[in-house]
Design a protein around this motif. Sequence first.
Motif, PDB file in Angstrom:
ATOM      1  N   ALA A  30       0.835  -1.207   0.000  1.00 29.63           N
ATOM      2  CA  ALA A  30       0.000   0.000   0.000  1.00 29.63           C
ATOM      3  C   ALA A  30       0.870   1.257   0.000  1.00 29.63           C
ATOM      4  O   ALA A  30       0.565   2.228  -0.707  1.00 29.63           O
ATOM      5  CB  ALA A  30      -0.936  -0.008   1.209  1.00 29.63           C
ATOM      6  N   GLU A  31       1.940   1.253   0.765  1.00 27.60           N
ATOM      7  CA  GLU A  31       2.835   2.422   0.802  1.00 27.60           C
ATOM      8  C   GLU A  31       3.516   2.638  -0.540  1.00 27.60           C
ATOM      9  O   GLU A  31       3.694   3.791  -0.968  1.00 27.60           O
ATOM     10  CB  GLU A  31       3.842   2.270   1.932  1.00 27.60           C
ATOM     11  CG  GLU A  31       3.203   2.455   3.296  1.00 27.60           C
ATOM     12  CD  GLU A  31       4.115   2.119   4.470  1.00 27.60           C
ATOM     13  OE1 GLU A  31       5.238   1.597   4.237  1.00 27.60           O
ATOM     14  OE2 GLU A  31       3.688   2.356   5.614  1.00 27.60           O
ATOM     15  N   ALA A  32       3.908   1.559  -1.222  1.00 30.58           N
ATOM     16  CA  ALA A  32       4.523   1.702  -2.547  1.00 30.58           C
ATOM     17  C   ALA A  32       3.515   2.293  -3.532  1.00 30.58           C
ATOM     18  O   ALA A  32       3.851   3.178  -4.323  1.00 30.58           O
ATOM     19  CB  ALA A  32       5.040   0.353  -3.045  1.00 30.58           C
ATOM     20  N   MET A  33       2.274   1.829  -3.470  1.00 28.80           N
ATOM     21  CA  MET A  33       1.223   2.405  -4.318  1.00 28.80           C
ATOM     22  C   MET A  33       0.992   3.868  -3.939  1.00 28.80           C
ATOM     23  O   MET A  33       0.839   4.729  -4.805  1.00 28.80           O
ATOM     24  CB  MET A  33      -0.084   1.635  -4.152  1.00 28.80           C
ATOM     25  CG  MET A  33      -0.098   0.287  -4.765  1.00 28.80           C
ATOM     26  SD  MET A  33      -1.703  -0.482  -4.456  1.00 28.80           S
ATOM     27  CE  MET A  33      -1.434  -2.066  -5.209  1.00 28.80           C
ATOM     28  N   GLY A  34       0.953   4.110  -2.637  1.00 29.65           N
ATOM     29  CA  GLY A  34       0.698   5.454  -2.132  1.00 29.65           C
ATOM     30  C   GLY A  34       1.726   6.468  -2.578  1.00 29.65           C
ATOM     31  O   GLY A  34       1.392   7.638  -2.805  1.00 29.65           O
ATOM     32  N   GLU A  35       2.987   6.046  -2.723  1.00 33.19           N
ATOM     33  CA  GLU A  35       4.040   6.944  -3.204  1.00 33.19           C
ATOM     34  C   GLU A  35       3.701   7.451  -4.603  1.00 33.19           C
ATOM     35  O   GLU A  35       3.866   8.631  -4.901  1.00 33.19           O
ATOM     36  CB  GLU A  35       5.382   6.213  -3.268  1.00 33.19           C
ATOM     37  CG  GLU A  35       5.967   5.830  -1.939  1.00 33.19           C
ATOM     38  CD  GLU A  35       7.155   4.881  -2.095  1.00 33.19           C
ATOM     39  OE1 GLU A  35       7.629   4.657  -3.236  1.00 33.19           O
ATOM     40  OE2 GLU A  35       7.589   4.337  -1.057  1.00 33.19           O
ATOM     41  N   VAL A  36       3.249   6.561  -5.449  1.00 35.31           N
ATOM     42  CA  VAL A  36       2.954   6.908  -6.839  1.00 35.31           C
ATOM     43  C   VAL A  36       1.645   7.681  -6.943  1.00 35.31           C
ATOM     44  O   VAL A  36       1.528   8.630  -7.727  1.00 35.31           O
ATOM     45  CB  VAL A  36       2.892   5.628  -7.704  1.00 35.31           C
ATOM     46  CG1 VAL A  36       2.445   5.939  -9.124  1.00 35.31           C
ATOM     47  CG2 VAL A  36       4.242   4.926  -7.699  1.00 35.31           C
ATOM     48  N   LEU A  37       0.657   7.271  -6.165  1.00 37.12           N
ATOM     49  CA  LEU A  37      -0.679   7.865  -6.251  1.00 37.12           C
ATOM     50  C   LEU A  37      -0.871   9.043  -5.301  1.00 37.12           C
ATOM     51  O   LEU A  37      -1.939   9.645  -5.303  1.00 37.12           O
ATOM     52  CB  LEU A  37      -1.736   6.798  -5.945  1.00 37.12           C
ATOM     53  CG  LEU A  37      -1.783   5.606  -6.896  1.00 37.12           C
ATOM     54  CD1 LEU A  37      -2.685   4.518  -6.340  1.00 37.12           C
ATOM     55  CD2 LEU A  37      -2.248   6.056  -8.274  1.00 37.12           C
ATOM     56  N   ASP A  38       0.144   9.354  -4.508  1.00 42.98           N
ATOM     57  CA  ASP A  38       0.032  10.390  -3.480  1.00 42.98           C
ATOM     58  C   ASP A  38      -1.232  10.141  -2.645  1.00 42.98           C
ATOM     59  O   ASP A  38      -2.062  11.017  -2.449  1.00 42.98           O
ATOM     60  CB  ASP A  38       0.020  11.784  -4.101  1.00 42.98           C
ATOM     61  CG  ASP A  38       0.222  12.873  -3.059  1.00 42.98           C
ATOM     62  OD1 ASP A  38       0.846  12.587  -2.012  1.00 42.98           O
ATOM     63  OD2 ASP A  38      -0.265  14.002  -3.282  1.00 42.98           O
ATOM     64  N   ALA A  39      -1.351   8.901  -2.188  1.00 42.21           N
ATOM     65  CA  ALA A  39      -2.573   8.440  -1.532  1.00 42.21           C
ATOM     66  C   ALA A  39      -2.510   8.531  -0.016  1.00 42.21           C
ATOM     67  O   ALA A  39      -1.450   8.421   0.591  1.00 42.21           O
ATOM     68  CB  ALA A  39      -2.839   6.985  -1.920  1.00 42.21           C
ATOM     69  N   THR A  40      -3.676   8.689   0.561  1.00 38.19           N
ATOM     70  CA  THR A  40      -3.861   8.525   2.000  1.00 38.19           C
ATOM     71  C   THR A  40      -4.074   7.043   2.237  1.00 38.19           C
ATOM     72  O   THR A  40      -4.843   6.401   1.514  1.00 38.19           O
ATOM     73  CB  THR A  40      -5.106   9.311   2.472  1.00 38.19           C
ATOM     74  OG1 THR A  40      -4.906  10.688   2.186  1.00 38.19           O
ATOM     75  CG2 THR A  40      -5.368   9.104   3.946  1.00 38.19           C
ATOM     76  N   ILE A  41      -3.400   6.484   3.233  1.00 39.18           N
ATOM     77  CA  ILE A  41      -3.552   5.064   3.566  1.00 39.18           C
ATOM     78  C   ILE A  41      -4.204   4.975   4.937  1.00 39.18           C
ATOM     79  O   ILE A  41      -3.747   5.615   5.883  1.00 39.18           O
ATOM     80  CB  ILE A  41      -2.195   4.342   3.555  1.00 39.18           C
ATOM     81  CG1 ILE A  41      -1.538   4.479   2.172  1.00 39.18           C
ATOM     82  CG2 ILE A  41      -2.361   2.876   3.944  1.00 39.18           C
ATOM     83  CD1 ILE A  41      -0.103   4.029   2.111  1.00 39.18           C
ATOM     84  N   ALA A  42      -5.264   4.175   5.020  1.00 36.75           N
ATOM     85  CA  ALA A  42      -6.008   4.068   6.278  1.00 36.75           C
ATOM     86  C   ALA A  42      -6.552   2.665   6.466  1.00 36.75           C
ATOM     87  O   ALA A  42      -6.775   1.934   5.494  1.00 36.75           O
ATOM     88  CB  ALA A  42      -7.171   5.063   6.281  1.00 36.75           C
ATOM     89  N   GLU A  43      -6.764   2.313   7.728  1.00 39.20           N
ATOM     90  CA  GLU A  43      -7.447   1.063   8.043  1.00 39.20           C
ATOM     91  C   GLU A  43      -8.946   1.329   8.003  1.00 39.20           C
ATOM     92  O   GLU A  43      -9.379   2.490   8.126  1.00 39.20           O
ATOM     93  CB  GLU A  43      -7.004   0.565   9.414  1.00 39.20           C
ATOM     94  CG  GLU A  43      -5.533   0.204   9.407  1.00 39.20           C
ATOM     95  CD  GLU A  43      -5.127  -0.667  10.585  1.00 39.20           C
ATOM     96  OE1 GLU A  43      -6.000  -1.159  11.326  1.00 39.20           O
ATOM     97  OE2 GLU A  43      -3.912  -0.852  10.737  1.00 39.20           O
ATOM     98  N   PRO A  44      -9.756   0.308   7.811  1.00 35.95           N
ATOM     99  CA  PRO A  44     -11.205   0.524   7.677  1.00 35.95           C
ATOM    100  C   PRO A  44     -11.810   1.362   8.802  1.00 35.95           C
ATOM    101  O   PRO A  44     -12.660   2.229   8.544  1.00 35.95           O
ATOM    102  CB  PRO A  44     -11.782  -0.891   7.671  1.00 35.95           C
ATOM    103  CG  PRO A  44     -10.671  -1.753   7.184  1.00 35.95           C
ATOM    104  CD  PRO A  44      -9.415  -1.105   7.685  1.00 35.95           C
ATOM    105  N   GLU A  45     -11.378   1.144  10.015  1.00 36.30           N
ATOM    106  CA  GLU A  45     -11.941   1.851  11.164  1.00 36.30           C
ATOM    107  C   GLU A  45     -11.595   3.341  11.174  1.00 36.30           C
ATOM    108  O   GLU A  45     -12.211   4.118  11.890  1.00 36.30           O
ATOM    109  CB  GLU A  45     -11.452   1.211  12.464  1.00 36.30           C
ATOM    110  CG  GLU A  45     -11.845  -0.234  12.631  1.00 36.30           C
ATOM    111  CD  GLU A  45     -10.953  -1.225  11.887  1.00 36.30           C
ATOM    112  OE1 GLU A  45     -11.328  -2.404  11.811  1.00 36.30           O
ATOM    113  OE2 GLU A  45      -9.892  -0.829  11.345  1.00 36.30           O
ATOM    114  N   GLN A  46     -10.629   3.744  10.371  1.00 34.42           N
ATOM    115  CA  GLN A  46     -10.210   5.140  10.302  1.00 34.42           C
ATOM    116  C   GLN A  46     -10.931   5.927   9.213  1.00 34.42           C
ATOM    117  O   GLN A  46     -10.720   7.126   9.086  1.00 34.42           O
ATOM    118  CB  GLN A  46      -8.697   5.215  10.051  1.00 34.42           C
ATOM    119  CG  GLN A  46      -7.862   4.581  11.135  1.00 34.42           C
ATOM    120  CD  GLN A  46      -6.397   4.491  10.734  1.00 34.42           C
ATOM    121  OE1 GLN A  46      -6.064   4.071   9.628  1.00 34.42           O
ATOM    122  NE2 GLN A  46      -5.521   4.912  11.633  1.00 34.42           N
ATOM    123  N   VAL A  47     -11.760   5.256   8.444  1.00 40.29           N
ATOM    124  CA  VAL A  47     -12.401   5.885   7.295  1.00 40.29           C
ATOM    125  C   VAL A  47     -13.838   6.267   7.633  1.00 40.29           C
ATOM    126  O   VAL A  47     -14.620   5.439   8.093  1.00 40.29           O
ATOM    127  CB  VAL A  47     -12.386   4.937   6.068  1.00 40.29           C
ATOM    128  CG1 VAL A  47     -13.115   5.555   4.891  1.00 40.29           C
ATOM    129  CG2 VAL A  47     -10.957   4.573   5.694  1.00 40.29           C
TER     130      VAL A  47
END
Length: 152
Positions: free
Chosen positions: A19-36
């Motif tokens: 997820a972090e590798a994807m997030g680097e490219v997509l400039d994404a926020t990464i969260a667990e379900p309970e945080q959304v």
Amino acid sequence: MKTLIVCVSVSHGNTRRVAEAMGEVLDATIAEPEQVEVSDLDRYDLVGFGSGIFHQMFHPRLRAFVRALPKQPRGKAFVFATSGFPPQLWPMTRLARRAGFDVIDTFSVRAFDTWAPLRPIGGVNKGRPDAADLEATRAFAAGLRARVAARA
């Protein structure tokens, strides 16, 4: 492009690394379900759903989150998994589509797995995801970004 990656990573941190590798490219926020906050999902152009595979299924927390989403038209999504063996991605894809997402792609990465029967031999796929796996992950994310941008 605003991206959210909702993931559950519990055993060895493999899914989080992907997820972090994807997030680097997509400039994404990464969260667990309970945080959304469900109401926030509509603010994203792309939402990813991923977890490790447990007993041939996505993690129960991720499944429960997606299953509980109110059914309504939503944006683009993708599904990803990490597992010791090739996973079945269609169950999570189906759940996301039922929630109203347009699932545009899926991705999986082989990862270190110490599921009970594999424990006595030390697990499978030691050292994975490795640098090549993470590079393939970044390439997948770049392709997603290009497709979503082209459709905008």
